[in-house]
Design an enzyme around this catalytic site. Structure first.
Site, short mmCIF file in Angstrom:
data_model
loop_
_atom_site.label_atom_id
_atom_site.label_comp_id
_atom_site.label_asym_id
_atom_site.label_seq_id
_atom_site.Cartn_x
_atom_site.Cartn_y
_atom_site.Cartn_z
N ASP A 3 -39.37 -18.12 -9.44
CA ASP A 3 -39.94 -17.29 -10.63
C ASP A 3 -41.33 -16.77 -10.42
O ASP A 3 -42.00 -16.85 -11.39
CB ASP A 3 -39.84 -17.76 -11.98
CG ASP A 3 -38.33 -18.67 -11.98
OD1 ASP A 3 -37.25 -17.96 -11.85
OD2 ASP A 3 -38.15 -19.68 -12.03
N HIS A 46 -33.87 -11.96 -11.42
CA HIS A 46 -35.20 -11.21 -11.19
C HIS A 46 -35.35 -10.33 -12.27
O HIS A 46 -34.71 -9.33 -12.54
CB HIS A 46 -35.06 -10.37 -9.98
CG HIS A 46 -35.06 -11.28 -8.73
ND1 HIS A 46 -34.58 -10.75 -7.61
CD2 HIS A 46 -35.52 -12.44 -8.27
CE1 HIS A 46 -34.77 -11.50 -6.71
NE2 HIS A 46 -35.35 -12.79 -7.00
P1 IMP Z 1 -29.04 -24.20 -8.00
O1 IMP Z 1 -29.65 -23.09 -7.08
O2 IMP Z 1 -28.36 -23.64 -9.22
O3 IMP Z 1 -28.07 -25.10 -7.18
O4 IMP Z 1 -30.10 -24.97 -8.43
C1 IMP Z 1 -30.87 -25.97 -7.92
C2 IMP Z 1 -32.33 -25.98 -8.38
O5 IMP Z 1 -33.07 -24.79 -7.99
C3 IMP Z 1 -32.26 -26.38 -9.74
O6 IMP Z 1 -33.64 -26.90 -10.12
C4 IMP Z 1 -32.68 -24.80 -10.22
O7 IMP Z 1 -33.37 -24.74 -11.49
C5 IMP Z 1 -33.53 -24.27 -9.12
N1 IMP Z 1 -33.32 -22.73 -9.18
C6 IMP Z 1 -32.43 -22.20 -8.50
N2 IMP Z 1 -32.50 -20.91 -8.50
C7 IMP Z 1 -33.64 -20.74 -9.18
C8 IMP Z 1 -34.53 -19.56 -9.42
O8 IMP Z 1 -34.18 -18.42 -9.21
N3 IMP Z 1 -35.71 -19.64 -9.91
C9 IMP Z 1 -36.31 -20.91 -10.30
N4 IMP Z 1 -35.68 -22.20 -10.12
C10 IMP Z 1 -34.34 -21.81 -9.35
#
Ligand code: IMP
Length: 455
Positions: A19, A53
Protein backbone atom coordinates in the site's frame (compact mmCIF):
# COMPACT_ATOMS: atom_id res chain seq x y z
CA UNK A 1 31.79 -4.06 -18.59
CA UNK A 2 28.88 -1.59 -18.73
CA UNK A 3 25.44 -3.06 -18.04
CA UNK A 4 23.20 -3.07 -21.12
CA UNK A 5 19.75 -2.18 -19.85
CA UNK A 6 16.67 -2.53 -22.00
CA UNK A 7 15.63 1.07 -22.74
CA UNK A 8 12.04 2.03 -21.88
CA UNK A 9 11.64 -0.58 -19.21
CA UNK A 10 10.44 0.19 -15.71
CA UNK A 11 9.35 -2.01 -12.83
CA UNK A 12 7.43 -0.69 -9.84
CA UNK A 13 7.34 -2.61 -6.58
CA UNK A 14 6.52 -2.12 -2.91
CA UNK A 15 9.48 -1.49 -0.62
CA UNK A 16 7.77 -1.95 2.77
CA UNK A 17 4.57 -3.81 3.78
CA UNK A 18 2.33 -2.88 0.87
CA UNK A 19 0.00 0.00 0.00
CA UNK A 20 2.87 2.40 -0.67
CA UNK A 21 1.10 3.92 -3.68
CA UNK A 22 2.71 1.85 -6.46
CA UNK A 23 -0.40 2.16 -8.64
CA UNK A 24 0.05 5.89 -8.90
CA UNK A 25 3.56 5.51 -10.33
CA UNK A 26 2.52 2.75 -12.73
CA UNK A 27 -0.31 4.93 -13.96
CA UNK A 28 2.02 7.93 -14.25
CA UNK A 29 4.60 6.08 -16.37
CA UNK A 30 1.97 4.42 -18.54
CA UNK A 31 0.32 7.77 -19.24
CA UNK A 32 3.69 9.45 -19.89
CA UNK A 33 4.79 6.73 -22.33
CA UNK A 34 1.47 7.04 -24.13
CA UNK A 35 1.93 10.80 -24.48
CA UNK A 36 5.39 10.16 -25.94
CA UNK A 37 3.75 8.03 -28.63
CA UNK A 38 5.13 4.68 -27.44
CA UNK A 39 3.27 1.36 -27.43
CA UNK A 40 2.50 0.88 -23.76
CA UNK A 41 2.61 -2.59 -22.23
CA UNK A 42 1.80 -2.92 -18.53
CA UNK A 43 2.60 -6.36 -17.15
CA UNK A 44 1.26 -7.45 -13.76
CA UNK A 45 3.72 -9.87 -12.25
CA UNK A 46 2.42 -11.58 -9.11
CA UNK A 47 -0.38 -11.94 -6.57
CA UNK A 48 -4.08 -11.95 -7.24
CA UNK A 49 -7.25 -10.44 -5.81
CA UNK A 50 -5.40 -9.72 -2.53
CA UNK A 51 -3.93 -6.58 -4.11
CA UNK A 52 -5.68 -3.25 -4.16
CA UNK A 53 -4.42 -0.36 -6.23
CA UNK A 54 -6.45 2.80 -5.84
CA UNK A 55 -6.23 5.21 -8.74
CA UNK A 56 -7.48 8.76 -8.90
CA UNK A 57 -7.89 10.41 -12.25
CA UNK A 58 -10.39 12.67 -13.99
CA UNK A 59 -12.22 13.05 -10.67
CA UNK A 60 -12.79 9.29 -10.36
CA UNK A 61 -11.46 7.00 -7.64
CA UNK A 62 -11.29 3.32 -8.54
CA UNK A 63 -9.69 0.31 -6.85
CA UNK A 64 -8.10 -2.30 -9.07
CA UNK A 65 -7.28 -5.74 -7.72
CA UNK A 66 -6.27 -8.08 -10.52
CA UNK A 67 -6.24 -5.77 -13.54
CA UNK A 68 -3.02 -3.81 -14.09
CA UNK A 69 -3.07 -0.05 -13.53
CA UNK A 70 -2.50 0.93 -17.15
CA UNK A 71 -6.03 -0.20 -18.04
CA UNK A 72 -7.30 3.37 -18.45
CA UNK A 73 -4.48 4.36 -20.80
CA UNK A 74 -5.61 4.60 -24.40
CA UNK A 75 -4.29 1.83 -26.64
CA UNK A 76 -2.21 0.28 -23.84
CA UNK A 77 -1.93 -3.48 -23.58
CA UNK A 78 -2.29 -4.70 -20.03
CA UNK A 79 -1.19 -8.25 -19.27
CA UNK A 80 -2.18 -10.39 -16.31
CA UNK A 81 1.06 -12.36 -16.14
CA UNK A 82 1.79 -16.05 -15.68
CA UNK A 83 3.03 -15.47 -12.12
CA UNK A 84 -0.42 -14.38 -10.97
CA UNK A 85 -3.14 -16.42 -9.31
CA UNK A 86 -6.49 -15.44 -10.79
CA UNK A 87 -10.05 -15.52 -9.52
CA UNK A 88 -12.10 -15.54 -12.75
CA UNK A 89 -15.40 -14.38 -11.24
CA UNK A 90 -13.87 -11.43 -9.40
CA UNK A 91 -11.98 -10.59 -12.55
CA UNK A 92 -15.24 -10.39 -14.48
CA UNK A 93 -16.72 -8.04 -11.89
CA UNK A 94 -13.61 -5.91 -12.09
CA UNK A 95 -13.73 -5.79 -15.88
CA UNK A 96 -17.33 -4.61 -15.57
CA UNK A 97 -16.27 -1.86 -13.13
CA UNK A 98 -13.54 -0.76 -15.53
CA UNK A 99 -16.04 -0.72 -18.43
CA UNK A 100 -18.44 1.42 -16.40
CA UNK A 101 -15.67 3.83 -15.42
CA UNK A 102 -14.69 4.18 -19.08
CA UNK A 103 -18.30 4.57 -20.33
CA UNK A 104 -18.49 1.19 -22.08
CA UNK A 105 -15.30 -0.07 -23.64
CA UNK A 106 -11.96 0.20 -21.75
CA UNK A 107 -9.51 2.25 -23.79
CA UNK A 108 -6.86 -0.49 -23.47
CA UNK A 109 -6.64 -4.19 -24.34
CA UNK A 110 -6.71 -6.66 -21.45
CA UNK A 111 -4.66 -9.81 -22.07
CA UNK A 112 -4.58 -12.79 -19.68
CA UNK A 113 -1.64 -15.19 -19.80
CA UNK A 114 -3.11 -18.69 -20.05
CA UNK A 115 -0.27 -19.90 -17.77
CA UNK A 116 -1.65 -17.89 -14.82
CA UNK A 117 -2.91 -20.23 -12.10
CA UNK A 118 -6.25 -20.16 -10.33
CA UNK A 119 -7.10 -18.82 -6.86
CA UNK A 120 -10.69 -20.04 -6.61
CA UNK A 121 -13.46 -20.19 -4.01
CA UNK A 122 -12.09 -23.60 -3.01
CA UNK A 123 -8.82 -21.90 -2.04
CA UNK A 124 -10.70 -19.18 -0.18
CA UNK A 125 -12.63 -21.76 1.83
CA UNK A 126 -9.46 -23.69 2.58
CA UNK A 127 -7.73 -20.50 3.72
CA UNK A 128 -10.62 -19.86 6.05
CA UNK A 129 -10.05 -23.28 7.60
CA UNK A 130 -6.33 -22.50 7.96
CA UNK A 131 -7.22 -19.23 9.69
CA UNK A 132 -8.94 -21.19 12.41
CA UNK A 133 -5.76 -23.15 13.11
CA UNK A 134 -3.63 -21.94 16.00
CA UNK A 135 -0.13 -20.72 14.95
CA UNK A 136 -1.27 -20.17 11.37
CA UNK A 137 0.21 -17.19 9.56
CA UNK A 138 -3.06 -17.09 7.64
CA UNK A 139 -4.81 -15.15 10.40
CA UNK A 140 -3.82 -11.85 8.81
CA UNK A 141 -4.57 -12.90 5.22
CA UNK A 142 -7.00 -11.16 2.91
CA UNK A 143 -9.16 -14.28 2.52
CA UNK A 144 -8.57 -14.33 -1.24
CA UNK A 145 -7.11 -17.86 -1.19
CA UNK A 146 -3.68 -16.69 -2.25
CA UNK A 147 -1.52 -19.03 -0.13
CA UNK A 148 -3.51 -22.21 -1.01
CA UNK A 149 -3.35 -21.20 -4.68
CA UNK A 150 0.43 -20.85 -4.65
CA UNK A 151 0.65 -24.02 -2.52
CA UNK A 152 -1.10 -25.83 -5.40
CA UNK A 153 1.78 -24.75 -7.64
CA UNK A 154 4.36 -26.02 -5.16
CA UNK A 155 2.33 -29.22 -4.81
CA UNK A 156 2.34 -29.51 -8.63
CA UNK A 157 -1.42 -29.70 -8.83
CA UNK A 158 -2.44 -26.21 -9.93
CA UNK A 159 -5.29 -25.50 -12.33
CA UNK A 160 -4.38 -22.84 -14.84
CA UNK A 161 -6.28 -20.42 -17.07
CA UNK A 162 -5.46 -22.68 -20.00
CA UNK A 163 -7.43 -25.52 -18.35
CA UNK A 164 -10.46 -23.25 -18.14
CA UNK A 165 -10.03 -22.15 -21.74
CA UNK A 166 -9.70 -25.78 -22.85
CA UNK A 167 -12.91 -26.53 -20.92
CA UNK A 168 -11.20 -29.27 -18.92
CA UNK A 169 -14.19 -29.68 -16.59
CA UNK A 170 -12.97 -33.09 -15.37
CA UNK A 171 -9.79 -31.53 -14.03
CA UNK A 172 -11.75 -28.70 -12.45
CA UNK A 173 -14.22 -31.17 -10.90
CA UNK A 174 -11.31 -33.17 -9.46
CA UNK A 175 -9.95 -29.93 -8.04
CA UNK A 176 -13.29 -29.22 -6.35
CA UNK A 177 -13.54 -32.75 -4.97
CA UNK A 178 -9.98 -32.67 -3.64
CA UNK A 179 -10.62 -29.49 -1.66
CA UNK A 180 -14.05 -30.68 -0.57
CA UNK A 181 -12.55 -33.90 0.83
CA UNK A 182 -9.75 -32.06 2.61
CA UNK A 183 -12.05 -29.46 4.12
CA UNK A 184 -14.70 -32.02 5.08
CA UNK A 185 -11.97 -34.08 6.71
CA UNK A 186 -11.13 -31.07 8.86
CA UNK A 187 -14.75 -30.83 9.99
CA UNK A 188 -16.31 -28.26 7.64
CA UNK A 189 -18.78 -28.51 4.78
CA UNK A 190 -17.06 -26.70 1.91
CA UNK A 191 -20.20 -26.20 -0.17
CA UNK A 192 -21.83 -24.25 2.66
CA UNK A 193 -18.78 -22.22 3.62
CA UNK A 194 -19.05 -18.54 2.79
CA UNK A 195 -16.15 -16.86 1.05
CA UNK A 196 -15.35 -13.30 -0.01
CA UNK A 197 -16.14 -12.11 -3.49
CA UNK A 198 -15.62 -8.74 -5.13
CA UNK A 199 -18.41 -6.36 -4.15
CA UNK A 200 -18.72 -2.99 -2.44
CA UNK A 201 -20.20 -4.27 0.80
CA UNK A 202 -17.55 -6.87 1.69
CA UNK A 203 -20.32 -9.52 1.48
CA UNK A 204 -19.61 -13.23 1.32
CA UNK A 205 -21.36 -16.07 -0.52
CA UNK A 206 -21.29 -19.88 -0.24
CA UNK A 207 -18.87 -21.90 -2.37
CA UNK A 208 -21.87 -23.99 -3.47
CA UNK A 209 -21.95 -27.56 -4.73
CA UNK A 210 -19.78 -28.90 -7.54
CA UNK A 211 -22.29 -28.01 -10.25
CA UNK A 212 -22.79 -24.45 -8.98
CA UNK A 213 -19.02 -24.00 -8.72
CA UNK A 214 -18.42 -25.28 -12.24
CA UNK A 215 -21.34 -23.30 -13.69
CA UNK A 216 -19.81 -20.08 -12.40
CA UNK A 217 -16.55 -21.01 -14.10
CA UNK A 218 -18.37 -21.90 -17.34
CA UNK A 219 -19.94 -18.47 -17.31
CA UNK A 220 -16.56 -16.85 -16.66
CA UNK A 221 -14.97 -18.89 -19.45
CA UNK A 222 -17.39 -17.47 -22.04
CA UNK A 223 -16.31 -13.94 -21.21
CA UNK A 224 -12.62 -14.51 -20.53
CA UNK A 225 -12.03 -16.67 -23.60
CA UNK A 226 -11.38 -13.76 -25.99
CA UNK A 227 -8.95 -12.14 -23.53
CA UNK A 228 -6.83 -15.21 -22.73
CA UNK A 229 -3.90 -16.48 -24.78
CA UNK A 230 -0.40 -17.91 -24.72
CA UNK A 231 1.49 -14.63 -24.35
CA UNK A 232 4.98 -16.12 -24.65
CA UNK A 233 5.69 -15.03 -28.21
CA UNK A 234 3.97 -11.70 -27.71
CA UNK A 235 6.20 -10.87 -24.70
CA UNK A 236 9.29 -12.17 -26.48
CA UNK A 237 8.67 -10.00 -29.55
CA UNK A 238 7.62 -6.94 -27.55
CA UNK A 239 10.74 -7.13 -25.38
CA UNK A 240 12.97 -6.66 -28.42
CA UNK A 241 10.71 -4.08 -30.04
CA UNK A 242 12.14 -0.62 -29.20
CA UNK A 243 8.74 1.06 -29.75
CA UNK A 244 7.26 -0.82 -26.80
CA UNK A 245 7.47 0.78 -23.40
CA UNK A 246 7.44 -1.98 -20.76
CA UNK A 247 6.06 -1.30 -17.32
CA UNK A 248 6.11 -4.16 -14.81
CA UNK A 249 3.64 -3.81 -11.99
CA UNK A 250 4.42 -5.81 -8.86
CA UNK A 251 1.80 -6.51 -6.21
CA UNK A 252 2.23 -6.53 -2.41
CA UNK A 253 5.75 -5.64 -1.21
CA UNK A 254 9.10 -7.07 -0.11
CA UNK A 255 8.00 -6.93 3.55
CA UNK A 256 5.24 -9.40 2.63
CA UNK A 257 7.48 -11.74 0.64
CA UNK A 258 7.16 -15.36 1.72
CA UNK A 259 10.89 -15.57 2.55
CA UNK A 260 11.85 -12.01 3.52
CA UNK A 261 8.66 -10.63 5.08
CA UNK A 262 7.62 -10.83 8.71
CA UNK A 263 6.95 -14.57 8.87
CA UNK A 264 4.48 -16.09 9.41
CA UNK A 265 2.16 -13.25 8.31
CA UNK A 266 3.46 -13.07 4.76
CA UNK A 267 1.89 -13.49 1.36
CA UNK A 268 2.75 -16.50 -0.78
CA UNK A 269 4.34 -14.94 -3.84
CA UNK A 270 7.86 -13.78 -4.60
CA UNK A 271 7.46 -10.03 -4.25
CA UNK A 272 11.01 -9.12 -5.28
CA UNK A 273 11.84 -7.90 -8.77
CA UNK A 274 13.40 -11.32 -9.47
CA UNK A 275 9.89 -12.74 -9.82
CA UNK A 276 9.56 -10.91 -13.14
CA UNK A 277 12.01 -13.43 -14.59
CA UNK A 278 9.91 -16.36 -13.36
CA UNK A 279 6.55 -14.86 -14.37
CA UNK A 280 7.76 -14.32 -17.95
CA UNK A 281 9.14 -17.88 -18.09
CA UNK A 282 12.67 -16.52 -18.25
CA UNK A 283 12.04 -14.15 -21.17
CA UNK A 284 12.82 -11.03 -19.17
CA UNK A 285 15.89 -11.05 -16.97
CA UNK A 286 14.82 -8.55 -14.31
CA UNK A 287 18.40 -7.23 -14.14
CA UNK A 288 17.98 -5.93 -17.71
CA UNK A 289 15.12 -3.67 -16.62
CA UNK A 290 16.52 -0.18 -16.55
CA UNK A 291 14.51 1.33 -13.71
CA UNK A 292 13.49 -0.91 -10.82
CA UNK A 293 11.70 1.41 -8.48
CA UNK A 294 10.92 0.46 -4.93
CA UNK A 295 8.04 2.54 -3.60
CA UNK A 296 7.98 3.84 -0.02
CA UNK A 297 5.81 6.25 1.89
CA UNK A 298 8.12 9.16 2.62
CA UNK A 299 7.57 9.79 6.32
CA UNK A 300 6.02 6.60 7.70
CA UNK A 301 5.04 3.02 6.78
CA UNK A 302 1.77 1.16 7.03
CA UNK A 303 0.97 -2.48 7.57
CA UNK A 304 -2.24 -4.46 7.47
CA UNK A 305 -2.43 -7.99 8.78
CA UNK A 306 -1.50 -9.70 12.02
CA UNK A 307 2.24 -8.90 12.02
CA UNK A 308 3.46 -6.77 14.91
CA UNK A 309 6.15 -4.32 13.98
CA UNK A 310 8.46 -2.98 16.68
CA UNK A 311 8.25 0.63 15.52
CA UNK A 312 4.47 1.04 15.56
CA UNK A 313 3.39 4.60 16.28
CA UNK A 314 1.67 5.74 19.43
CA UNK A 315 -2.13 5.72 19.01
CA UNK A 316 -2.74 9.48 18.75
CA UNK A 317 -0.41 10.15 15.84
CA UNK A 318 -1.38 6.82 14.25
CA UNK A 319 -5.06 7.80 14.27
CA UNK A 320 -4.30 11.21 12.81
CA UNK A 321 -2.22 9.83 9.93
CA UNK A 322 -4.73 7.04 9.28
CA UNK A 323 -7.49 9.58 8.76
CA UNK A 324 -5.42 12.14 6.83
CA UNK A 325 -3.90 9.57 4.46
CA UNK A 326 -7.01 7.31 4.24
CA UNK A 327 -5.07 4.33 5.56
CA UNK A 328 -7.72 1.67 5.09
CA UNK A 329 -7.21 -1.46 2.97
CA UNK A 330 -8.43 -1.18 -0.64
CA UNK A 331 -9.31 -4.90 -0.68
CA UNK A 332 -10.50 -5.70 2.84
CA UNK A 333 -11.27 -2.15 4.13
CA UNK A 334 -9.32 -3.02 7.31
CA UNK A 335 -7.62 -0.13 9.09
CA UNK A 336 -3.86 -0.15 8.62
CA UNK A 337 -1.30 0.00 11.41
CA UNK A 338 0.91 3.07 11.10
CA UNK A 339 4.62 2.47 11.62
CA UNK A 340 7.52 4.89 11.97
CA UNK A 341 9.82 4.95 8.93
CA UNK A 342 11.79 1.86 9.85
CA UNK A 343 15.34 1.92 8.52
CA UNK A 344 16.56 -1.50 9.75
CA UNK A 345 13.67 -3.31 8.02
CA UNK A 346 13.61 -1.09 4.94
CA UNK A 347 17.38 -1.34 4.46
CA UNK A 348 17.02 -5.15 4.47
CA UNK A 349 14.10 -5.06 2.00
CA UNK A 350 16.04 -2.70 -0.23
CA UNK A 351 19.00 -5.10 -0.26
CA UNK A 352 17.08 -8.28 -1.10
CA UNK A 353 14.38 -6.72 -3.29
CA UNK A 354 16.51 -5.91 -6.34
CA UNK A 355 15.59 -2.21 -6.74
CA UNK A 356 17.98 0.38 -8.16
CA UNK A 357 15.79 3.45 -7.48
CA UNK A 358 13.34 4.62 -4.81
CA UNK A 359 10.05 6.42 -5.36
CA UNK A 360 8.54 8.26 -2.38
CA UNK A 361 4.84 8.89 -1.92
CA UNK A 362 2.83 10.85 0.68
CA UNK A 363 5.45 13.62 1.04
CA UNK A 364 2.67 15.85 2.37
CA UNK A 365 1.92 13.72 5.45
CA UNK A 366 3.82 15.92 7.92
CA UNK A 367 2.66 18.17 10.75
CA UNK A 368 4.15 21.58 11.57
CA UNK A 369 4.33 20.95 15.34
CA UNK A 370 5.53 17.31 15.13
CA UNK A 371 9.11 16.40 14.20
CA UNK A 372 9.49 13.42 11.86
CA UNK A 373 10.55 10.45 13.92
CA UNK A 374 12.38 7.64 12.16
CA UNK A 375 13.56 4.31 13.54
CA UNK A 376 17.34 4.17 13.06
CA UNK A 377 18.26 0.98 14.89
CA UNK A 378 16.95 -2.18 16.51
CA UNK A 379 18.30 -3.23 19.89
CA UNK A 380 18.10 -6.29 22.11
CA UNK A 381 19.54 -5.94 25.62
CA UNK A 382 21.06 -2.59 24.64
CA UNK A 383 22.95 -4.06 21.68
CA UNK A 384 22.35 -3.15 18.06
CA UNK A 385 20.80 -6.05 16.07
CA UNK A 386 19.55 -6.39 12.49
CA UNK A 387 16.07 -6.97 11.09
CA UNK A 388 15.31 -10.65 10.61
CA UNK A 389 12.28 -12.02 8.72
CA UNK A 390 10.72 -13.58 11.78
CA UNK A 391 7.97 -12.31 14.07
CA UNK A 392 9.45 -14.02 17.14
CA UNK A 393 12.73 -12.17 16.60
CA UNK A 394 10.97 -8.85 16.05
CA UNK A 395 8.99 -9.29 19.28
CA UNK A 396 12.27 -8.92 21.21
CA UNK A 397 13.29 -5.66 19.55
CA UNK A 398 13.47 -2.24 21.19
CA UNK A 399 13.52 0.42 18.48
CA UNK A 400 15.85 3.43 18.62
CA UNK A 401 14.48 6.64 17.13
CA UNK A 402 15.80 9.93 15.86
CA UNK A 403 13.78 13.09 15.32
CA UNK A 404 14.25 15.15 12.18
CA UNK A 405 12.90 18.59 11.24
CA UNK A 406 9.48 18.60 9.64
CA UNK A 407 8.37 20.77 6.69
CA UNK A 408 5.33 22.51 5.33
CA UNK A 409 3.22 19.81 3.67
CA UNK A 410 1.23 22.28 1.62
CA UNK A 411 4.47 23.44 -0.02
CA UNK A 412 5.38 19.92 -1.13
CA UNK A 413 1.93 19.61 -2.72
CA UNK A 414 2.55 22.69 -4.81
CA UNK A 415 6.15 21.91 -5.77
CA UNK A 416 6.62 20.74 -9.33
CA UNK A 417 10.40 20.42 -9.16
CA UNK A 418 12.74 18.97 -6.55
CA UNK A 419 14.38 22.36 -6.09
CA UNK A 420 11.01 23.87 -5.02
CA UNK A 421 10.64 21.46 -2.10
CA UNK A 422 11.26 22.89 1.38
CA UNK A 423 14.94 22.55 2.37
CA UNK A 424 14.02 20.21 5.26
CA UNK A 425 12.29 17.87 2.80
CA UNK A 426 15.33 17.87 0.51
CA UNK A 427 17.65 17.14 3.45
CA UNK A 428 15.34 14.35 4.56
CA UNK A 429 15.40 12.74 1.11
CA UNK A 430 19.20 12.90 0.98
CA UNK A 431 19.35 11.25 4.41
CA UNK A 432 17.12 8.39 3.21
CA UNK A 433 19.27 7.91 0.12
CA UNK A 434 22.38 7.59 2.27
CA UNK A 435 20.70 5.21 4.72
CA UNK A 436 19.11 2.98 2.06
CA UNK A 437 22.08 3.09 -0.33
CA UNK A 438 19.84 3.94 -3.26
CA UNK A 439 18.87 7.13 -5.11
CA UNK A 440 15.41 8.64 -4.72
CA UNK A 441 14.33 9.46 -8.26
CA UNK A 442 10.61 9.98 -7.97
CA UNK A 443 8.28 11.78 -5.60
CA UNK A 444 4.52 11.48 -5.50
CA UNK A 445 3.25 14.69 -3.94
CA UNK A 446 -0.51 14.26 -4.11
CA UNK A 447 -3.15 11.80 -5.23
CA UNK A 448 -3.55 12.92 -8.84
CA UNK A 449 -1.74 11.27 -11.76
CA UNK A 450 0.20 14.39 -12.69
CA UNK A 451 1.41 15.06 -9.13
CA UNK A 452 4.78 13.37 -9.58
CA UNK A 453 8.23 14.97 -9.41
CA UNK A 454 11.06 13.26 -11.27
CA UNK A 455 14.44 14.03 -9.76
P1 IMP B 1 -2.54 -12.86 1.58
O1 IMP B 1 -1.73 -12.30 0.48
O2 IMP B 1 -4.01 -12.64 1.43
O3 IMP B 1 -2.20 -14.30 1.86
O4 IMP B 1 -2.18 -12.07 2.92
C1 IMP B 1 -0.95 -12.26 3.61
C2 IMP B 1 -0.54 -10.98 4.32
O5 IMP B 1 -0.20 -9.98 3.36
C3 IMP B 1 -1.66 -10.36 5.15
O6 IMP B 1 -1.08 -9.74 6.28
C4 IMP B 1 -2.25 -9.30 4.25
O7 IMP B 1 -2.86 -8.27 4.97
C5 IMP B 1 -1.02 -8.82 3.53
N1 IMP B 1 -1.32 -8.31 2.19
C6 IMP B 1 -1.59 -9.02 1.07
N2 IMP B 1 -1.80 -8.21 0.03
C7 IMP B 1 -1.62 -6.96 0.47
C8 IMP B 1 -1.66 -5.67 -0.15
O8 IMP B 1 -1.91 -5.52 -1.36
N3 IMP B 1 -1.40 -4.60 0.66
C9 IMP B 1 -1.10 -4.74 1.99
N4 IMP B 1 -1.05 -5.92 2.60
C10 IMP B 1 -1.31 -7.01 1.86
Amino acid sequence: MAIQYRENSIAIGGGAWGDEGKGKFTDYFASQSHQEGKDVLVYRVNGGANAGHTLEFEGKRISLHQIPCGVFIKDAKVVLGGGMVIHPDDLLTEIKMVEEASSGQPPSTIIIDNMAAFALDTHRAYEDVLKKEIDSGSSGGTGRGIAPAYADIVNRREVRMRDLIAGDWDKIARHYQFYSRQINGLGFDMGKMKVAYLNDQNDTRPVGNEKEFIDRLKNAREKLLPLTSDVYKFIKDSWVDPKTSFIFEMAQAVGLDYRYGVRPDVTASDTTFASITASTQGLVDYRDIKRRISTLKATYCSSVGSRKLPSRMEPQLEARIREDAKEYGATTKRSRDIIYFDLPALRFYQRVGGANEIGLTHMDIVYPETPIKICIDYQIDGKSVPYRPDQEWLNKITPVYEELPTWDGTRTNLAQKFRNLPQEAKDYIHRLEAELHCPVTLIGNGPRREQVIEI
